[in-house]
Design an enzyme around this catalytic site. Structure first.
Site, PDB file in Angstrom:
ATOM      1  N   PHE A 120      -0.576   3.164  -6.861  1.00  0.00           N
ATOM      2  CA  PHE A 120       0.909   2.862  -6.638  1.00  0.00           C
ATOM      3  C   PHE A 120       0.930   1.171  -5.937  1.00  0.00           C
ATOM      4  O   PHE A 120       1.756   0.580  -6.343  1.00  0.00           O
ATOM      5  CB  PHE A 120       1.440   3.776  -5.280  1.00  0.00           C
ATOM      6  CG  PHE A 120       1.894   4.877  -5.868  1.00  0.00           C
ATOM      7  CD1 PHE A 120       3.173   4.968  -6.614  1.00  0.00           C
ATOM      8  CD2 PHE A 120       1.355   6.147  -5.641  1.00  0.00           C
ATOM      9  CE1 PHE A 120       3.515   6.248  -7.074  1.00  0.00           C
ATOM     10  CE2 PHE A 120       1.655   7.170  -6.123  1.00  0.00           C
ATOM     11  CZ  PHE A 120       2.707   7.378  -6.965  1.00  0.00           C
ATOM     12  N   GLY A 121      -0.276   0.916  -5.240  1.00  0.00           N
ATOM     13  CA  GLY A 121      -0.537  -0.522  -4.822  1.00  0.00           C
ATOM     14  C   GLY A 121      -0.671  -1.492  -5.693  1.00  0.00           C
ATOM     15  O   GLY A 121       0.254  -2.622  -5.916  1.00  0.00           O
TER      16      GLY A 121
ATOM     17  N   VAL B  97     -15.652  -0.331  -9.672  1.00  0.00           N
ATOM     18  CA  VAL B  97     -16.166  -1.585  -8.985  1.00  0.00           C
ATOM     19  C   VAL B  97     -17.200  -0.857  -7.936  1.00  0.00           C
ATOM     20  O   VAL B  97     -16.899   0.184  -7.303  1.00  0.00           O
ATOM     21  CB  VAL B  97     -14.925  -2.127  -8.142  1.00  0.00           C
ATOM     22  CG1 VAL B  97     -15.365  -3.106  -7.336  1.00  0.00           C
ATOM     23  CG2 VAL B  97     -14.065  -2.779  -9.360  1.00  0.00           C
TER      24      VAL B  97
ATOM     25  N   GLU C 172       2.566  22.305   0.227  1.00  0.00           N
ATOM     26  CA  GLU C 172       3.366  22.400  -1.196  1.00  0.00           C
ATOM     27  C   GLU C 172       2.210  23.322  -1.983  1.00  0.00           C
ATOM     28  O   GLU C 172       2.669  24.032  -2.849  1.00  0.00           O
ATOM     29  CB  GLU C 172       3.541  21.002  -1.861  1.00  0.00           C
ATOM     30  CG  GLU C 172       2.245  19.892  -1.993  1.00  0.00           C
ATOM     31  CD  GLU C 172       2.791  18.606  -2.329  1.00  0.00           C
ATOM     32  OE1 GLU C 172       3.810  18.295  -2.165  1.00  0.00           O
ATOM     33  OE2 GLU C 172       2.010  17.676  -2.701  1.00  0.00           O
TER      34      GLU C 172
ATOM     35  N   ASP D  79      -3.429   2.794   0.761  1.00  0.00           N
ATOM     36  CA  ASP D  79      -4.359   3.770   1.655  1.00  0.00           C
ATOM     37  C   ASP D  79      -5.515   3.314   2.269  1.00  0.00           C
ATOM     38  O   ASP D  79      -6.032   3.827   3.230  1.00  0.00           O
ATOM     39  CB  ASP D  79      -4.441   5.156   0.825  1.00  0.00           C
ATOM     40  CG  ASP D  79      -3.456   5.949   0.406  1.00  0.00           C
ATOM     41  OD1 ASP D  79      -2.277   5.691   1.093  1.00  0.00           O
ATOM     42  OD2 ASP D  79      -3.405   7.016  -0.076  1.00  0.00           O
TER      43      ASP D  79
HETATM   44  C1  LIG Z   1      -2.094  15.702  -3.620  1.00  0.00           C
HETATM   45  C2  LIG Z   1      -1.143  14.263  -3.039  1.00  0.00           C
HETATM   46  C3  LIG Z   1       0.016  14.458  -2.615  1.00  0.00           C
HETATM   47  C4  LIG Z   1       0.858  13.204  -2.257  1.00  0.00           C
HETATM   48  N1  LIG Z   1       2.340  13.266  -2.246  1.00  0.00           N
HETATM   49  C5  LIG Z   1       2.826  12.461  -1.803  1.00  0.00           C
HETATM   50  C6  LIG Z   1       4.293  12.296  -1.507  1.00  0.00           C
HETATM   51  O1  LIG Z   1       4.756  13.466  -1.886  1.00  0.00           O
HETATM   52  N2  LIG Z   1       4.905  11.019  -1.069  1.00  0.00           N
HETATM   53  C7  LIG Z   1       4.244  10.096  -1.007  1.00  0.00           C
HETATM   54  O2  LIG Z   1       4.856   9.000  -0.819  1.00  0.00           O
HETATM   55  N3  LIG Z   1       2.837  10.026  -1.028  1.00  0.00           N
HETATM   56  C8  LIG Z   1       2.464  10.940  -1.340  1.00  0.00           C
HETATM   57  N4  LIG Z   1       0.887  10.952  -1.429  1.00  0.00           N
HETATM   58  C9  LIG Z   1       0.144   9.788  -0.843  1.00  0.00           C
HETATM   59  C10 LIG Z   1       0.211   8.655  -2.190  1.00  0.00           C
HETATM   60  O3  LIG Z   1      -0.144   9.248  -3.562  1.00  0.00           O
HETATM   61  C11 LIG Z   1      -0.805   7.603  -1.860  1.00  0.00           C
HETATM   62  O4  LIG Z   1      -0.337   7.085  -0.465  1.00  0.00           O
HETATM   63  C12 LIG Z   1      -0.627   6.503  -2.843  1.00  0.00           C
HETATM   64  O5  LIG Z   1      -1.277   6.990  -3.980  1.00  0.00           O
HETATM   65  C13 LIG Z   1      -1.669   5.197  -2.456  1.00  0.00           C
HETATM   66  O6  LIG Z   1      -1.666   4.223  -3.206  1.00  0.00           O
HETATM   67  P1  LIG Z   1      -2.832   3.278  -3.445  1.00  0.00           P
HETATM   68  O7  LIG Z   1      -2.673   2.319  -4.455  1.00  0.00           O
HETATM   69  O8  LIG Z   1      -3.356   2.800  -1.972  1.00  0.00           O
HETATM   70  O9  LIG Z   1      -4.068   4.154  -4.057  1.00  0.00           O
HETATM   71  P2  LIG Z   1      -4.181   5.067  -5.177  1.00  0.00           P
HETATM   72  O10 LIG Z   1      -2.852   5.582  -5.643  1.00  0.00           O
HETATM   73  O11 LIG Z   1      -4.908   6.311  -4.834  1.00  0.00           O
HETATM   74  O12 LIG Z   1      -4.973   4.205  -6.258  1.00  0.00           O
HETATM   75  C14 LIG Z   1      -6.122   3.839  -6.335  1.00  0.00           C
HETATM   76  C15 LIG Z   1      -6.609   3.562  -7.578  1.00  0.00           C
HETATM   77  O13 LIG Z   1      -7.932   3.108  -7.474  1.00  0.00           O
HETATM   78  C16 LIG Z   1      -8.760   3.534  -8.285  1.00  0.00           C
HETATM   79  N5  LIG Z   1     -10.126   3.285  -7.687  1.00  0.00           N
HETATM   80  C17 LIG Z   1     -10.515   3.860  -6.869  1.00  0.00           C
HETATM   81  N6  LIG Z   1     -11.863   3.338  -6.790  1.00  0.00           N
HETATM   82  C18 LIG Z   1     -12.166   2.730  -7.664  1.00  0.00           C
HETATM   83  C19 LIG Z   1     -13.456   1.986  -8.018  1.00  0.00           C
HETATM   84  N7  LIG Z   1     -14.424   1.820  -7.274  1.00  0.00           N
HETATM   85  N8  LIG Z   1     -13.394   1.155  -8.960  1.00  0.00           N
HETATM   86  C20 LIG Z   1     -12.134   1.059  -9.584  1.00  0.00           C
HETATM   87  N9  LIG Z   1     -11.224   1.672  -9.548  1.00  0.00           N
HETATM   88  C21 LIG Z   1     -11.063   2.428  -8.375  1.00  0.00           C
HETATM   89  C22 LIG Z   1      -8.360   4.822  -8.557  1.00  0.00           C
HETATM   90  O14 LIG Z   1      -9.014   5.225  -9.911  1.00  0.00           O
HETATM   91  C23 LIG Z   1      -6.838   4.615  -8.333  1.00  0.00           C
HETATM   92  O15 LIG Z   1      -6.266   4.514  -9.700  1.00  0.00           O
HETATM   93  C24 LIG Z   1       0.155  12.254  -1.845  1.00  0.00           C
HETATM   94  C25 LIG Z   1      -1.257  11.951  -2.180  1.00  0.00           C
HETATM   95  C26 LIG Z   1      -1.875  13.157  -2.793  1.00  0.00           C
HETATM   96  C27 LIG Z   1      -3.557  13.089  -3.074  1.00  0.00           C
END
Ligand SMILES: Cc1cc2nc3c(=O)[nH]c(=O)nc-3n(C[C@H](O)[C@H](O)[C@H](O)COP(=O)(O)OP(=O)(O)OC[C@H]3O[C@@H](n4cnc5c(N)ncnc54)[C@H](O)[C@@H]3O)c2cc1C
Length: 460
Positions: free
Chosen positions: A16-17, A81, A172, A301
């Site tokens: 998402f970020g 990475v 859920e 996150d």
């Molecule tokens: C089961 C579940 C249900 C959820 N339900 C909700 C909800 O209902 N409402 C809500 O608001 N939030 C919900 N969340 C939380 C929400 O999904 C997260 O807060 C959000 O995805 C965080 O976004 P992000 O971009 O920080 O990380 P993420 O979306 O986790 O993305 C991280 C990305 O980094 C990539 N990555 C990681 N490590 C590496 C690496 N070493 N090299 C290359 N790429 C890498 C991954 O492949 C991934 O694509 C839920 C989470 C889960 C697990």
């Protein structure tokens, strides 16, 4: 077009970020490289639907490359990475390094087992598509194994599911499992009665959905109980074993154990050399940059930041989305003002909390929108539309909407594929082995809890 003279922004992670940072930057005078170890973006809030066979993996994921198909200044690379060289401004992978002028690290989080990583194979968590498929495999397989065993005349096995952790994911999962057992599978087995399966939600704290107001926690618990879930609060799981969880000395047999209890930030956070909090999240400045590297940002996150009231920002999608957009705008402004000879001062990130929604099952959910607290069908409807709306890709939205409308009226769960191995930790098939001594259905201890177990029956 890809102008090599423009500053390069490298984004690690297309969750998402990262995705929102790249989208917001796409018209800025920069070159963008998005690196992810997966070639698809996962809509994590609907993972539990894949885990419980309601949706197929492709319906909640979108190829990253296709998202940026028409954005000529966005390059997408599939790579894991492994680290960073902040002095030389390099992102490191096993194959090669990538240089940057600005770096956005959005690698997210994973589940944590509180120092007991050996529990992971016994109790999978739900973070990736692969996790969801594995959970689906275990849940569906348990019904198949119980049916086969009962068909051979052995009805001693109990179908008990234990979900550890009463946060939104645990709630859920437990609610939807109950729905599957009581409705979706009811007429499909001949020797067992899926409706008699026992679902436990085990939470260490005094209430489930602890980040929600107390009245909504209470309502969520009541809605779960109405669905037939046994909710155990103030109950700490002390050990996970094949086919069982332990509460102190008490063994609770469970043919499937699911872990929804802890979150740990991506290990990439530790590689940035900045201070991290107890969950491994990087402590960022109010503009989301690192204290000694203003060109490096950590979002979503993986970032640890408090709001203006001193409250830690939650690990939810809206925080990651808003942070991605914020950093992208900041970089764009900085690049543009540098080009015109001005140095722009940096703003501070403020999270706009539009509310929280947690689903429990069909027509069951809770919602906190400002001072308004809603439970039941209305909350579920809001949850449904918000989640379909934010799915990536029109096709996914349409498919999920149609699928949901269909399953609402029919209770059908169409994605019931068991793929991979056909074994379940702790399961012993009595019909094929006469030497076995224990199984989730044939517990050796006789605690009060075990005595309450609902056994599969040949009554159908
Ligand atoms: C089961 C579940 C249900 C959820 N339900 C909700 C909800 O209902 N409402 C809500 O608001 N939030 C919900 N969340 C939380 C929400 O999904 C997260 O807060 C959000 O995805 C965080 O976004 P992000 O971009 O920080 O990380 P993420 O979306 O986790 O993305 C991280 C990305 O980094 C990539 N990555 C990681 N490590 C590496 C690496 N070493 N090299 C290359 N790429 C890498 C991954 O492949 C991934 O694509 C839920 C989470 C889960 C697990």
């Amino acid at each position: 077009m890809n102008d090599k003279t423009l500053p390069r922004v490298v984004i690690v992670g297309a969750g998402f970020g990262g995705l929102n940072a790249a989208k917001t930057l796409e018209k800025a005078p920069v070159q963008i490289t998005v690196i992810d170890r997966k070639n698809f973006h996962t809509f994590q809030p609907l993972l539990y639907q894949v885990a419980t066979a309601g949706l197929s993996p492709g319906e909640i994921a979108a190829p990253i490359r296709s998202i940026f198909r028409s954005r000529r200044n966005v390059e997408v690379l599939l790579a894991d990475v492994t680290g960073f060289d902040l002095e030389r401004k390099l992102v490191e992978t096993a194959e090669q390094n990538f240089s940057y002028d600005y770096l956005i690290v959005a690698a997210g989080a994973s589940h944590a087992y509180f120092g007991h990583d050996e529990w992971e194979p016994l109790a999978p968590g739900l973070k990736t598509i692969e996790d969801a498929i594995e959970i689906r495999r275990r849940v569906l397989l348990s019904f198949e194994l119980a049916e086969r065993q009962a068909a051979a005349g052995d009805t001693s096995s109990a179908l008990t599911f234990a979900v550890v952790g009463g946060g939104p994911t645990g709630v859920e999962l437990a609610g939807t499992l109950a729905e599957i057992c009581r409705h979706a599978l009811t007429h499909e087995f001949r020797s067992i009665d899926p409706a008699r399966a026992h679902i436990m939600l085990i939470e260490g704290g005094p209430r489930i959905l602890a980040t929600y107001p107390e009245d909504l926690s209470r309502s969520a618990q009541e809605q779960l109980q109405h669905l037939g879930v046994e909710v155990r609060t103030s109950t700490m799981v002390t050990c996970v074993a094949p086919g069982a969880v332990y509460i102190g000395d008490t063994r609770l047999p469970a043919c499937v154990v699911l872990w929804a209890a802890g979150v740990a930030a991506s290990p990439l956070g530790q590689k940035l050399g900045a201070a991290v909090d107890r969950a491994g999240r990087v402590q960022v400045q109010p503009d989301l940059s690192l204290p000694d590297h203003r060109e490096v940002f950590v979002i979503g996150d993986l970032a640890s930041l408090k709001d203006e009231h001193g409250k830690m920002l939650p690990g939810v999608a809206p925080v990651a989305i808003q942070q991605g957009r914020f950093v992208a705008k900041l970089i764009r402004k900085e690049v543009e003002s540098r080009a015109s000879g001005n140095v722009a001062s940096r703003p501070t990130f403020h999270y706009w909390d539009k509310g929280s929604l947690a689903t429990i099952g069909r027509s069951a959910a809770v919602a906190e929108i400002g001072k308004v607290h809603i439970s039941g069908f209305l909350a579920w409807l809001s949850w449904l539309f918000v989640h379909i709306w934010f799915l990536i890709g029109f096709q996914n939205r349409l498919l999920v909407f149609i699928r949901w409308a269909f399953s609402y009226f029919t209770y059908e769960r169409g994605a019931r594929l068991i793929t991979g191995s056909d074994s379940l930790p702790g399961w012993t098939d009595h019909s094929s082995s006469s030497t076995s001594t224990s199984s989730p259905g044939a517990p050796s201890a006789t605690t009060a809890v075990e005595a309450q177990e609902i056994h599969t029956s040949a009554s159908k």
